[in-house]
Design an enzyme around this catalytic site. Sequence first.
Site, PDB file in Angstrom:
ATOM      1  N   ASP A   1       1.106   3.094  -7.572  1.00 13.96           N
ATOM      2  CA  ASP A   1       2.033   4.162  -7.201  1.00 13.96           C
ATOM      3  C   ASP A   1       2.870   3.754  -5.984  1.00 13.96           C
ATOM      4  OD1 ASP A   1       0.186   4.383  -5.147  1.00 13.96           O
ATOM      5  OD2 ASP A   1      -0.458   6.417  -5.654  1.00 13.96           O
TER       6      ASP A   1
ATOM      7  N   ARG B   1      -7.081   6.513   2.510  1.00 11.21           N
ATOM      8  CA  ARG B   1      -6.782   7.885   2.067  1.00 11.21           C
ATOM      9  C   ARG B   1      -7.397   8.147   0.695  1.00 11.21           C
ATOM     10  NH1 ARG B   1      -0.671   9.037   1.009  1.00 11.21           N
ATOM     11  NH2 ARG B   1      -0.539   9.464   3.235  1.00 11.21           N
TER      12      ARG B   1
ATOM     13  N   VAL C   1      -3.578   2.715  -5.392  1.00 12.24           N
ATOM     14  CA  VAL C   1      -3.329   4.160  -5.441  1.00 12.24           C
ATOM     15  C   VAL C   1      -3.398   4.697  -4.019  1.00 12.24           C
ATOM     16  CG1 VAL C   1      -4.075   6.390  -6.366  1.00 12.24           C
ATOM     17  CG2 VAL C   1      -4.442   4.297  -7.712  1.00 12.24           C
ATOM     18  N   HIS C   2      -2.301   5.291  -3.536  1.00 14.13           N
ATOM     19  CA  HIS C   2      -2.359   5.835  -2.178  1.00 14.13           C
ATOM     20  C   HIS C   2      -1.428   7.018  -1.953  1.00 14.13           C
ATOM     21  CE1 HIS C   2       1.454   3.741  -1.543  1.00 14.13           C
ATOM     22  NE2 HIS C   2       1.593   4.462  -0.458  1.00 14.13           N
ATOM     23  N   ARG C   3      -0.446   7.255  -2.834  1.00 10.47           N
ATOM     24  CA  ARG C   3       0.551   8.289  -2.581  1.00 10.47           C
ATOM     25  C   ARG C   3      -0.103   9.672  -2.555  1.00 10.47           C
ATOM     26  NH1 ARG C   3       6.338   7.092  -1.857  1.00 10.47           N
ATOM     27  NH2 ARG C   3       6.556   4.920  -2.500  1.00 10.47           N
TER      28      ARG C   3
END
Length: 349
Positions: A280, A241, A206-208
Amino acid sequence: MPRKILTIVGARPQFIKAAAVSRAIRETDGLSEVMIHTGQHFDSNMSDIFFEELDIRKPKHHLAVNGGGHGDMTGRMLMAIEPILVAERPDWVMVYGDTNSTLAGSLAASKLHIPVAHVEAGLRSFNRRMPEEINRVVTDHLSTLHFSPTSTAVANLAAEGVSKGVHHVGDVMYDATLFATSKAEQGSTVLSDLKLRPKAYVIATVHRAENTDDPGQLRAVVQFLQERAKSHSVVLPLHPRTRQAASRMGVNLDRLQVIDPVGYLDMAKLLHHAVEVYTDSGGVQKEAYFHRVPCTTLRDETEWTETVTHGWNRLWKGPERLTQREIEEYGKGRAAFDIAKLLASNSAA
Protein backbone atom coordinates in the site's frame (compact mmCIF):
# COMPACT_ATOMS: atom_id res chain seq x y z
CA MET A 1 28.02 32.71 0.40
CA PRO A 2 26.52 29.41 -0.79
CA ARG A 3 22.76 29.25 -0.95
CA LYS A 4 21.54 27.38 2.14
CA ILE A 5 18.99 24.59 1.66
CA LEU A 6 17.24 23.43 4.83
CA THR A 7 15.86 19.94 4.23
CA ILE A 8 13.09 18.54 6.42
CA VAL A 9 12.59 14.77 6.57
CA GLY A 10 10.94 12.41 9.01
CA ALA A 11 9.95 9.11 7.38
CA ARG A 12 11.58 6.25 5.51
CA PRO A 13 10.64 7.30 1.94
CA GLN A 14 11.98 10.79 2.59
CA PHE A 15 15.36 9.52 3.79
CA ILE A 16 15.75 7.60 0.54
CA LYS A 17 14.82 10.55 -1.68
CA ALA A 18 16.87 13.01 0.38
CA ALA A 19 19.92 10.76 0.10
CA ALA A 20 19.95 11.15 -3.68
CA VAL A 21 19.34 14.89 -3.60
CA SER A 22 21.82 15.51 -0.77
CA ARG A 23 24.57 13.79 -2.76
CA ALA A 24 23.74 16.03 -5.72
CA ILE A 25 23.74 19.16 -3.53
CA ARG A 26 27.23 18.28 -2.24
CA GLU A 27 28.44 18.09 -5.83
CA THR A 28 26.82 21.37 -6.94
CA ASP A 29 28.70 24.65 -6.57
CA GLY A 30 26.91 27.39 -4.69
CA LEU A 31 24.79 25.18 -2.44
CA SER A 32 24.99 24.01 1.18
CA GLU A 33 22.55 21.92 3.16
CA VAL A 34 21.27 21.64 6.72
CA MET A 35 18.90 18.81 7.62
CA ILE A 36 16.12 18.51 10.20
CA HIS A 37 14.90 15.03 11.15
CA THR A 38 11.48 15.43 12.78
CA GLY A 39 11.61 11.94 14.29
CA GLN A 40 8.30 10.83 12.71
CA HIS A 41 9.93 7.42 12.10
CA PHE A 42 11.91 6.80 15.26
CA ASP A 43 12.60 3.04 15.26
CA SER A 44 16.28 2.46 14.41
CA ASN A 45 15.27 0.07 11.62
CA MET A 46 13.00 2.73 10.16
CA SER A 47 15.36 5.68 10.59
CA ASP A 48 19.00 5.53 11.69
CA ILE A 49 19.97 2.69 9.39
CA PHE A 50 19.03 4.71 6.31
CA PHE A 51 21.48 7.46 7.17
CA GLU A 52 24.22 4.87 7.62
CA GLU A 53 23.49 2.96 4.41
CA LEU A 54 22.69 5.77 1.99
CA ASP A 55 25.56 8.17 2.65
CA ILE A 56 23.40 10.87 4.26
CA ARG A 57 25.13 13.20 6.68
CA LYS A 58 23.64 13.06 10.15
CA PRO A 59 20.88 15.66 10.63
CA LYS A 60 21.99 18.81 12.43
CA HIS A 61 18.63 18.96 14.22
CA HIS A 62 16.69 15.96 15.53
CA LEU A 63 13.27 16.85 16.92
CA ALA A 64 12.16 13.44 18.27
CA VAL A 65 8.50 14.21 17.51
CA ASN A 66 6.48 11.03 17.03
CA GLY A 67 3.27 9.42 18.18
CA GLY A 68 -0.11 10.99 18.76
CA GLY A 69 -2.81 12.03 16.31
CA HIS A 70 -2.22 13.94 13.10
CA GLY A 71 -3.03 17.34 14.62
CA ASP A 72 -0.98 16.71 17.73
CA MET A 73 2.06 15.49 15.80
CA THR A 74 1.91 18.26 13.19
CA GLY A 75 1.46 20.92 15.87
CA ARG A 76 4.47 19.73 17.87
CA MET A 77 6.56 19.67 14.70
CA LEU A 78 5.52 23.23 13.87
CA MET A 79 6.52 24.42 17.32
CA ALA A 80 9.92 22.74 17.05
CA ILE A 81 10.71 23.69 13.44
CA GLU A 82 9.92 27.41 13.66
CA PRO A 83 12.78 28.48 15.99
CA ILE A 84 15.26 26.43 13.94
CA LEU A 85 14.22 28.26 10.77
CA VAL A 86 14.60 31.59 12.55
CA ALA A 87 18.11 30.64 13.71
CA GLU A 88 19.30 29.01 10.47
CA ARG A 89 17.85 31.60 8.07
CA PRO A 90 17.86 29.29 5.03
CA ASP A 91 17.35 30.46 1.45
CA TRP A 92 15.05 27.51 0.75
CA VAL A 93 13.18 24.94 2.80
CA MET A 94 12.92 21.66 0.93
CA VAL A 95 10.30 19.04 1.77
CA TYR A 96 9.51 15.63 0.33
CA GLY A 97 6.34 13.74 -0.41
CA ASP A 98 3.22 13.76 1.73
CA THR A 99 3.86 13.14 5.44
CA ASN A 100 3.02 15.21 8.52
CA SER A 101 6.68 16.29 8.49
CA THR A 102 6.14 17.69 4.98
CA LEU A 103 3.05 19.63 6.02
CA ALA A 104 4.65 21.02 9.19
CA GLY A 105 7.81 22.07 7.35
CA SER A 106 5.96 23.84 4.56
CA LEU A 107 3.60 25.61 6.98
CA ALA A 108 6.41 26.78 9.26
CA ALA A 109 8.46 28.06 6.33
CA SER A 110 5.60 29.86 4.59
CA LYS A 111 4.58 31.71 7.75
CA LEU A 112 8.17 32.95 8.05
CA HIS A 113 8.19 33.92 4.34
CA ILE A 114 10.88 31.37 3.50
CA PRO A 115 10.32 29.85 0.03
CA VAL A 116 9.45 26.15 -0.10
CA ALA A 117 10.68 23.61 -2.66
CA HIS A 118 8.55 20.45 -2.86
CA VAL A 119 9.99 17.20 -4.21
CA GLU A 120 7.23 14.96 -5.67
CA ALA A 121 4.92 17.91 -6.29
CA GLY A 122 1.63 17.36 -8.05
CA LEU A 123 0.89 13.78 -7.06
CA ARG A 124 -2.80 13.15 -6.45
CA SER A 125 -4.84 10.12 -5.44
CA PHE A 126 -8.02 12.27 -5.45
CA ASN A 127 -9.00 10.65 -2.16
CA ARG A 128 -9.35 13.36 0.47
CA ARG A 129 -9.96 10.73 3.16
CA MET A 130 -6.23 9.99 3.00
CA PRO A 131 -4.28 12.33 5.31
CA GLU A 132 -1.40 12.13 2.82
CA GLU A 133 -3.60 13.71 0.13
CA ILE A 134 -4.35 16.71 2.36
CA ASN A 135 -0.66 17.08 3.18
CA ARG A 136 0.45 17.07 -0.46
CA VAL A 137 -2.29 19.43 -1.68
CA VAL A 138 -1.59 22.02 1.03
CA THR A 139 2.17 21.74 0.54
CA ASP A 140 1.89 22.27 -3.21
CA HIS A 141 -0.12 25.44 -2.70
CA LEU A 142 2.46 26.77 -0.25
CA SER A 143 5.47 25.96 -2.44
CA THR A 144 7.45 28.21 -4.78
CA LEU A 145 9.37 25.46 -6.58
CA HIS A 146 7.56 22.26 -7.59
CA PHE A 147 9.72 19.30 -8.61
CA SER A 148 7.30 16.93 -10.33
CA PRO A 149 8.19 13.33 -11.20
CA THR A 150 5.77 13.00 -14.13
CA SER A 151 3.84 15.04 -16.68
CA THR A 152 0.64 13.81 -15.01
CA ALA A 153 1.76 15.53 -11.80
CA VAL A 154 2.44 18.71 -13.79
CA ALA A 155 -1.07 18.52 -15.25
CA ASN A 156 -2.57 17.99 -11.77
CA LEU A 157 -0.92 21.20 -10.57
CA ALA A 158 -2.10 23.12 -13.63
CA ALA A 159 -5.67 21.95 -12.98
CA GLU A 160 -5.40 23.56 -9.52
CA GLY A 161 -4.02 26.81 -10.93
CA VAL A 162 -0.37 26.10 -10.12
CA SER A 163 1.92 26.63 -13.11
CA LYS A 164 4.71 28.96 -11.99
CA GLY A 165 7.88 27.29 -10.73
CA VAL A 166 6.79 23.81 -11.89
CA HIS A 167 9.50 21.52 -13.28
CA HIS A 168 9.16 17.94 -14.57
CA VAL A 169 12.48 16.54 -13.32
CA GLY A 170 11.75 12.80 -13.21
CA ASP A 171 11.73 10.61 -10.14
CA VAL A 172 14.49 10.84 -7.52
CA MET A 173 13.52 7.36 -6.33
CA TYR A 174 14.98 6.02 -9.56
CA ASP A 175 18.29 7.73 -8.72
CA ALA A 176 18.16 6.18 -5.24
CA THR A 177 17.28 2.71 -6.53
CA LEU A 178 20.19 2.62 -8.98
CA PHE A 179 22.59 3.61 -6.18
CA ALA A 180 21.15 1.18 -3.62
CA THR A 181 20.81 -1.86 -5.88
CA SER A 182 24.48 -1.80 -6.79
CA LYS A 183 25.46 -1.62 -3.10
CA ALA A 184 22.89 -4.23 -2.07
CA GLU A 185 24.00 -6.81 -4.62
CA GLN A 186 27.54 -6.54 -3.25
CA GLY A 187 26.85 -6.30 0.47
CA SER A 188 23.38 -7.52 1.53
CA THR A 189 23.02 -11.06 2.88
CA VAL A 190 19.27 -10.80 3.50
CA LEU A 191 18.30 -13.61 1.12
CA SER A 192 20.59 -16.15 2.73
CA ASP A 193 19.71 -14.86 6.21
CA LEU A 194 16.01 -15.50 5.53
CA LYS A 195 16.68 -18.70 3.56
CA LEU A 196 15.04 -17.30 0.43
CA ARG A 197 15.73 -18.27 -3.16
CA PRO A 198 15.56 -15.61 -5.93
CA LYS A 199 12.19 -15.49 -7.70
CA ALA A 200 10.70 -17.97 -5.21
CA TYR A 201 8.95 -15.49 -2.87
CA VAL A 202 6.86 -12.32 -2.87
CA ILE A 203 7.46 -9.23 -0.74
CA ALA A 204 4.60 -7.33 0.96
CA THR A 205 4.31 -4.10 2.95
CA VAL A 206 1.25 -2.73 4.78
CA HIS A 207 1.26 0.52 6.74
CA ARG A 208 -1.30 3.04 5.44
CA ALA A 209 -3.90 4.22 7.95
CA GLU A 210 -6.73 3.24 5.59
CA ASN A 211 -5.58 -0.39 5.96
CA THR A 212 -4.44 -0.40 9.59
CA ASP A 213 -7.16 1.65 11.30
CA ASP A 214 -10.15 -0.38 10.08
CA PRO A 215 -10.36 -3.94 11.48
CA GLY A 216 -12.38 -5.19 8.52
CA GLN A 217 -9.97 -3.69 6.02
CA LEU A 218 -6.89 -5.03 7.78
CA ARG A 219 -8.41 -8.53 7.94
CA ALA A 220 -9.25 -8.35 4.22
CA VAL A 221 -5.70 -7.34 3.32
CA VAL A 222 -4.19 -10.08 5.48
CA GLN A 223 -6.56 -12.69 4.02
CA PHE A 224 -5.56 -11.55 0.52
CA LEU A 225 -1.89 -12.06 1.40
CA GLN A 226 -2.58 -15.42 3.03
CA GLU A 227 -4.27 -16.61 -0.18
CA ARG A 228 -1.12 -15.64 -2.10
CA ALA A 229 0.99 -17.52 0.43
CA LYS A 230 -0.49 -20.76 -0.90
CA SER A 231 1.69 -20.43 -4.01
CA HIS A 232 4.70 -18.38 -2.83
CA SER A 233 6.18 -17.48 0.53
CA VAL A 234 4.96 -13.98 1.45
CA VAL A 235 7.69 -12.02 3.23
CA LEU A 236 6.18 -9.19 5.30
CA PRO A 237 8.55 -6.66 6.92
CA LEU A 238 6.08 -5.53 9.57
CA HIS A 239 5.67 -1.79 10.13
CA PRO A 240 5.28 -0.89 13.85
CA ARG A 241 1.83 0.63 13.18
CA THR A 242 0.65 -2.58 11.49
CA ARG A 243 2.08 -4.78 14.23
CA GLN A 244 0.23 -2.79 16.89
CA ALA A 245 -3.01 -2.76 14.91
CA ALA A 246 -2.92 -6.52 14.23
CA SER A 247 -2.30 -7.23 17.91
CA ARG A 248 -5.01 -4.83 19.07
CA MET A 249 -7.59 -6.17 16.59
CA GLY A 250 -6.69 -9.83 16.97
CA VAL A 251 -5.73 -10.20 13.31
CA ASN A 252 -3.87 -13.48 12.77
CA LEU A 253 -0.73 -13.22 10.63
CA ASP A 254 -0.20 -16.97 10.32
CA ARG A 255 1.11 -18.30 6.99
CA LEU A 256 2.99 -15.05 6.38
CA GLN A 257 6.77 -14.81 6.88
CA VAL A 258 6.73 -11.84 9.24
CA ILE A 259 10.07 -10.08 9.79
CA ASP A 260 11.15 -6.84 11.43
CA PRO A 261 11.51 -3.74 9.22
CA VAL A 262 14.68 -3.91 7.16
CA GLY A 263 17.19 -1.33 5.98
CA TYR A 264 17.02 0.15 2.51
CA LEU A 265 19.77 -2.01 1.06
CA ASP A 266 18.17 -5.21 2.34
CA MET A 267 14.81 -4.04 1.02
CA ALA A 268 16.35 -3.25 -2.35
CA LYS A 269 17.71 -6.78 -2.57
CA LEU A 270 14.40 -8.31 -1.46
CA LEU A 271 12.55 -6.31 -4.11
CA HIS A 272 15.10 -7.02 -6.82
CA HIS A 273 14.77 -10.79 -6.47
CA ALA A 274 11.02 -11.06 -5.67
CA VAL A 275 8.60 -12.62 -8.11
CA GLU A 276 5.89 -10.08 -7.18
CA VAL A 277 5.22 -7.19 -4.77
CA TYR A 278 2.08 -6.44 -2.72
CA THR A 279 2.02 -3.04 -1.07
CA ASP A 280 0.00 0.00 0.00
CA SER A 281 3.12 2.20 -0.19
CA GLY A 282 3.45 4.68 -3.03
CA GLY A 283 7.24 4.46 -2.87
CA VAL A 284 7.35 0.66 -2.99
CA GLN A 285 5.01 0.63 -6.01
CA LYS A 286 7.61 2.62 -7.93
CA GLU A 287 10.55 0.68 -6.54
CA ALA A 288 8.88 -2.48 -7.81
CA TYR A 289 8.86 -0.96 -11.30
CA PHE A 290 12.48 0.20 -11.00
CA HIS A 291 13.38 -3.43 -10.27
CA ARG A 292 11.00 -4.53 -13.07
CA VAL A 293 8.94 -6.66 -10.67
CA PRO A 294 5.11 -6.78 -11.10
CA CYS A 295 3.18 -5.07 -8.28
CA THR A 296 -0.31 -5.28 -6.79
CA THR A 297 -1.39 -2.19 -4.85
CA LEU A 298 -3.42 -2.90 -1.70
CA ARG A 299 -5.56 0.20 -2.10
CA ASP A 300 -8.46 1.37 -4.24
CA GLU A 301 -6.41 4.04 -6.04
CA THR A 302 -2.81 5.01 -6.68
CA GLU A 303 -0.96 8.28 -7.19
CA TRP A 304 1.38 6.46 -9.59
CA THR A 305 -1.07 5.94 -12.43
CA GLU A 306 1.77 5.36 -14.91
CA THR A 307 2.63 2.07 -13.20
CA VAL A 308 -0.92 0.87 -13.93
CA THR A 309 -1.28 2.21 -17.48
CA HIS A 310 2.12 0.74 -18.40
CA GLY A 311 1.28 -2.73 -17.09
CA TRP A 312 3.59 -3.02 -14.07
CA ASN A 313 0.95 -2.47 -11.39
CA ARG A 314 -2.69 -3.22 -10.69
CA LEU A 315 -5.16 -2.39 -7.93
CA TRP A 316 -5.95 -5.43 -5.78
CA LYS A 317 -9.68 -5.16 -6.54
CA GLY A 318 -9.19 -4.00 -10.11
CA PRO A 319 -8.63 -5.63 -13.49
CA GLU A 320 -5.55 -7.64 -14.39
CA ARG A 321 -2.37 -5.89 -15.50
CA LEU A 322 -2.07 -4.40 -18.94
CA THR A 323 0.77 -5.20 -21.33
CA GLN A 324 4.07 -4.11 -19.82
CA ARG A 325 6.02 -1.23 -21.37
CA GLU A 326 8.71 1.13 -20.17
CA ILE A 327 7.79 4.32 -18.25
CA GLU A 328 9.78 7.14 -19.83
CA GLU A 329 8.21 9.68 -17.46
CA TYR A 330 10.47 8.75 -14.55
CA GLY A 331 13.64 9.88 -16.30
CA LYS A 332 17.08 8.32 -16.50
CA GLY A 333 18.25 8.47 -12.89
CA ARG A 334 19.48 12.09 -12.93
CA ALA A 335 16.51 13.84 -11.28
CA ALA A 336 18.47 14.76 -8.15
CA PHE A 337 21.10 16.65 -10.15
CA ASP A 338 18.40 18.55 -12.05
CA ILE A 339 16.84 19.54 -8.71
CA ALA A 340 20.18 20.75 -7.36
CA LYS A 341 20.81 22.86 -10.47
CA LEU A 342 17.37 24.43 -10.22
CA LEU A 343 17.90 25.26 -6.54
CA ALA A 344 21.25 26.88 -7.39
CA SER A 345 19.83 28.95 -10.24
CA ASN A 346 16.42 29.98 -8.91
CA SER A 347 15.76 33.01 -6.79
CA ALA A 348 12.56 33.15 -4.77
CA ALA A 349 12.20 36.82 -5.56
